[in-house]
Design an enzyme around this catalytic site. Structure first.
Site, short mmCIF file in Angstrom:
data_model
loop_
_atom_site.label_atom_id
_atom_site.label_comp_id
_atom_site.label_asym_id
_atom_site.label_seq_id
_atom_site.Cartn_x
_atom_site.Cartn_y
_atom_site.Cartn_z
N THR A 1 33.48 80.21 44.75
CA THR A 1 33.54 79.16 43.74
C THR A 1 34.86 79.35 43.00
O THR A 1 35.20 80.47 42.62
CB THR A 1 32.31 79.18 42.81
OG1 THR A 1 32.65 78.48 41.62
CG2 THR A 1 31.86 80.57 42.43
N GLU B 1 26.37 79.14 42.26
CA GLU B 1 25.65 80.39 42.01
C GLU B 1 24.14 80.23 42.23
O GLU B 1 23.42 81.23 42.30
CB GLU B 1 25.89 80.85 40.56
CG GLU B 1 27.28 81.40 40.28
CD GLU B 1 28.34 80.32 40.03
OE1 GLU B 1 28.09 79.14 40.32
OE2 GLU B 1 29.43 80.68 39.53
N LYS C 1 35.68 70.11 20.50
CA LYS C 1 35.33 70.48 19.13
C LYS C 1 36.28 69.76 18.19
O LYS C 1 37.48 70.05 18.17
CB LYS C 1 35.43 72.00 18.94
CG LYS C 1 34.71 72.45 17.70
CD LYS C 1 34.49 73.94 17.68
CE LYS C 1 33.55 74.30 16.54
NZ LYS C 1 33.53 75.71 16.26
N TRP D 1 30.73 69.48 17.53
CA TRP D 1 30.79 69.42 18.99
C TRP D 1 30.62 67.98 19.45
O TRP D 1 29.80 67.24 18.95
CB TRP D 1 29.68 70.24 19.62
CG TRP D 1 29.73 71.70 19.29
CD1 TRP D 1 28.90 72.37 18.44
CD2 TRP D 1 30.62 72.67 19.82
NE1 TRP D 1 29.24 73.69 18.40
CE2 TRP D 1 30.29 73.91 19.24
CE3 TRP D 1 31.68 72.61 20.74
CZ2 TRP D 1 30.98 75.08 19.54
CZ3 TRP D 1 32.36 73.77 21.04
CH2 TRP D 1 32.01 74.99 20.43
P1 AMP Z 1 29.79 73.97 41.54
O1 AMP Z 1 29.51 75.40 41.43
O2 AMP Z 1 31.18 73.65 41.96
O3 AMP Z 1 28.78 73.29 42.37
O4 AMP Z 1 29.69 73.36 40.07
C1 AMP Z 1 28.51 73.44 39.34
C2 AMP Z 1 28.67 72.75 38.02
O5 AMP Z 1 28.74 71.34 38.21
C3 AMP Z 1 27.50 72.95 37.11
O6 AMP Z 1 27.55 74.18 36.44
C4 AMP Z 1 27.64 71.75 36.17
O7 AMP Z 1 28.61 71.98 35.19
C5 AMP Z 1 28.14 70.67 37.09
N1 AMP Z 1 27.02 69.83 37.54
C6 AMP Z 1 26.36 69.89 38.69
N2 AMP Z 1 25.40 68.95 38.75
C7 AMP Z 1 25.45 68.27 37.58
C8 AMP Z 1 24.70 67.20 36.99
N3 AMP Z 1 23.71 66.58 37.64
N4 AMP Z 1 25.05 66.80 35.76
C9 AMP Z 1 26.05 67.39 35.07
N5 AMP Z 1 26.77 68.40 35.57
C10 AMP Z 1 26.49 68.84 36.79
#
Ligand code: AMP
Length: 548
Positions: free
Chosen positions: A188, A335, A445, A450
């Site tokens: 990641t 993760e 912020k 926020w």
């Molecule tokens: P990744 O590890 O690249 O798959 O990114 C994961 C991150 O994407 C999460 O920690 C969130 O911040 C964001 N994310 C994934 N799904 C959603 C969702 N349905 N709504 C908002 N953020 C999301």
């Protein structure tokens, strides 16, 4: 009294939850079902099963044994699906390489994961050529290609996939082993520093498969998936196992369509001709598809699309619903294997009007089965589930990475207090629905308060002229930070809508109390495109540098 452990008869078999056992059912239920690759190929599950065995034999010829890490660089293909099974089923580890990494990140991940064999599509040979002198563990490279001729390359290739597996036996005795054996790993990129490796065991992938299927199909709602569906991924297979859906669809013996490189017109044609009913993607990909020329001629009313990886904006949700698409959100991260939540329209809402449905479909969702999800304040205390109080989302499920590969400190940070820290901020309402409002790092912020960048993006996505939008916080002397909105206009509105009109749109949401006055962005920038990350999400980190 102590716990009473079960007795094990010496001859009793302790059945391991390993990936090989997922292949048993489709071979009985759906041996003749099709697996399709672009326009190039279609074959049935029996052939697929034999090719998985052939691949294992071929990899053995290349020196792969249990514990070897085998990397794959490919578009979404039937071959990739074979790798999803053959490699872990041998007891080896599948490393799914993100094909959009920079050369520095690419070589870092290859060496860090200790890849010994790389299966590489001809399109990515130049990427490997650029870093080949820095390989520390790579011993063999196998070519994946759709062409008849071997491309020119300075890499020493150890064969071509089809030729090699064609020469190998279609029988392979996949062993049983401990279900806690590592099955997959991938990286990641996060927002800072070097990529971090996550990893999943056989047990975790099997439980994720069963858990995700039950979450999607076990409850009466708009979400469903069964053996009658036709599946086509639109999330790259290197990104969190295409969210684990290929494992579910193979277990159920669905017709599967692998589109190779994502080309909008081809994706739409495959949807039409192969009668695809189930896909998943980040918002950007659906946005791109709906805006391609032949989208209007394609009947999308039998298509279910799960949006994840980023929040589903109301504007995109409504545009999809108007086309008859059964669209809704799911949430997870690298993760977490990834499934954490998916949204559910409870039965009473299935006939509700579009606006009412969109409000639920864009929610981040209800925790999936076996998912223990909390929202906590900085001291780790639960915040009330009142739909207002926000905190960090922390989770426990059977399928979370148990650490970052060879990164003990970051692993402890991830797992502080025994809960996996997602780095996402959100709230839960009294019905149990989670709403993510931001990444911790993306929160704006302003004047000590926020602001949710996702909420502001969602608002502007509803303006009829807006095709796509991003909101970031940029430094401000007086307020600390102020929101800046980047907006891409729909073709037909280009040159006809000014920043001022878009600002007025925000003001309406301030006037009706949806957002505070300081939520109205100072600056709105109309642009032709918005910077994306390697997996197609809005790249807020680089946007902040660019506009800050
Ligand atoms: P990744 O590890 O690249 O798959 O990114 C994961 C991150 O994407 C999460 O920690 C969130 O911040 C964001 N994310 C994934 N799904 C959603 C969702 N349905 N709504 C908002 N953020 C999301």
């Amino acid at each position: 009294m102590g716990l009473k452990r079960i007795e094990r008869t010496p001859s009793a078999y302790s059945y391991p939850l390993i990936i090989k056992n997922l292949l048993r059912t489709p071979m009985i239920y759906a041996p003749r079902q099709e697996i399709v690759y672009r326009d190039n190929l279609r074959h049935d599950y029996l052939t697929f099963g034999k090719r998985v065995a052939r691949l294992a034999n071929a990899l053995e010829v290349l020196g792969v044994e249990s514990g070897t890490t085998v990397a794959v660089m490919d578009w979404d293909s039937h071959r990739y699906l074979e790798c999803y099974f053959a490699i872990p089923m041998m007891g080896a580890v599948l490393h799914t390489i993100n094909i959009r990494l920079s050369p520095e990140q690419l070589i870092y991940t290859i060496n860090h994961a200790e890849d010994e064999v790389i299966l590489v599509h001809s399109d990515f040979l130049p990427m490997l050529e650029a870093v080949k002198d820095q390989f520390t563990t790579v011993k063999k490279i196998l070519l994946l290609t759709d062409e008849d001729v071997t491309p020119e390359t300075s890499l020493r290739l150890d064969g071509e996939y089809e030729q090699l597996i064609g020469r190998c036996s279609e029988d392979y005795d996949f062993p049983d082993f401990d279900e806690d054996t590592m099955a997959t790993t991938f990286y990641t990129t996060g927002t800072t520093g070097l990529p971090k490796g996550v990893y999943f065991s056989h047990r975790q992938l099997v439980l994720h498969t069963l858990g995700m299927f039950t979450t999607f199909s076990g409850f009466k709602s708009q979400a469903h998936l069964d053996s009658g569906d036709v599946y086509m991924p639109m999330t790259p297979m290197f990104h969190v196992h295409a969210w684990g859906v290929p494992y579910i669809c193979t277990l159920l013996g669905l017709k599967q369509v692998y589109p190779g490189r994502y080309e909008p017109e081809l994706l739409l044609r495959l949807i039409r001709e192969e009668k695809v009913t189930f896909s998943h993607c980040v918002p950007t990909i659906l946005h791109m598809l709906l805006n391609s020329p032949s989208a209007k001629e394609t009947d999308l009313s039998r298509w279910q699309v799960v949006i994840g990886g980023a929040a589903l904006p109301t504007g995109l949700c409504k545009a999809a619903l108007e086309r008859g698409i059964n669209i809704y959100s799911a949430y997870g991260m690298s993760e977490t294997c990834p499934l954490l939540t998916t949204t559910k329209l409870k039965p009473g809402l299935l006939d509700a009007d579009l606006d009412e449905q969109a409000a639920i479909r864009c929610r981040t969702g209800l925790p999936g089965i076996l998912v223990d999800l909390r929202i906590v304040d900085p001291d780790g205390r639960d915040v009330p589930h009142d739909g207002q109080a926000t905190g960090e989302v922390v989770v426990r499920t059977p399928w979370l990475t148990q650490g970052y590969l060879k990164e003990p400190e970051k692993s402890e940070e991830l797992w502080a207090g025994g809960w996996l820290h997602t780095g996402d901020i959100g709230w839960v309402d009294p019905d149990g629905f989670l709403q993510i409002t931001d990444r911790i790092k993306d929160v704006i912020k302003t004047g000590g308060e926020w602001l949710s960048s996702l909420e502001l993006e969602d608002i502007i996505s509803q303006h009829p002229a807006v095709s796509e939008a991003a909101v970031i916080g940029i430094p401000d002397e007086k307020w600390g930070e102020r929101p800046l909105a980047l907006v891409v206009l729909k073709e037909e509105f280009k040159g006809k809508v000014e920043e001022e009109e878009l600002k007025e749109f925000f003001v309406k949401f301030y006037e009706d109390g949806t957002i505070p006055k300081y939520g109205v962005p100072n600056r709105i920038v109309i642009t032709d495109s918005i910077l994306k990350t390697s997996v197609g999400k809005i790249n807020k980190k680089d946007l902040r540098t660019l506009y800050g």
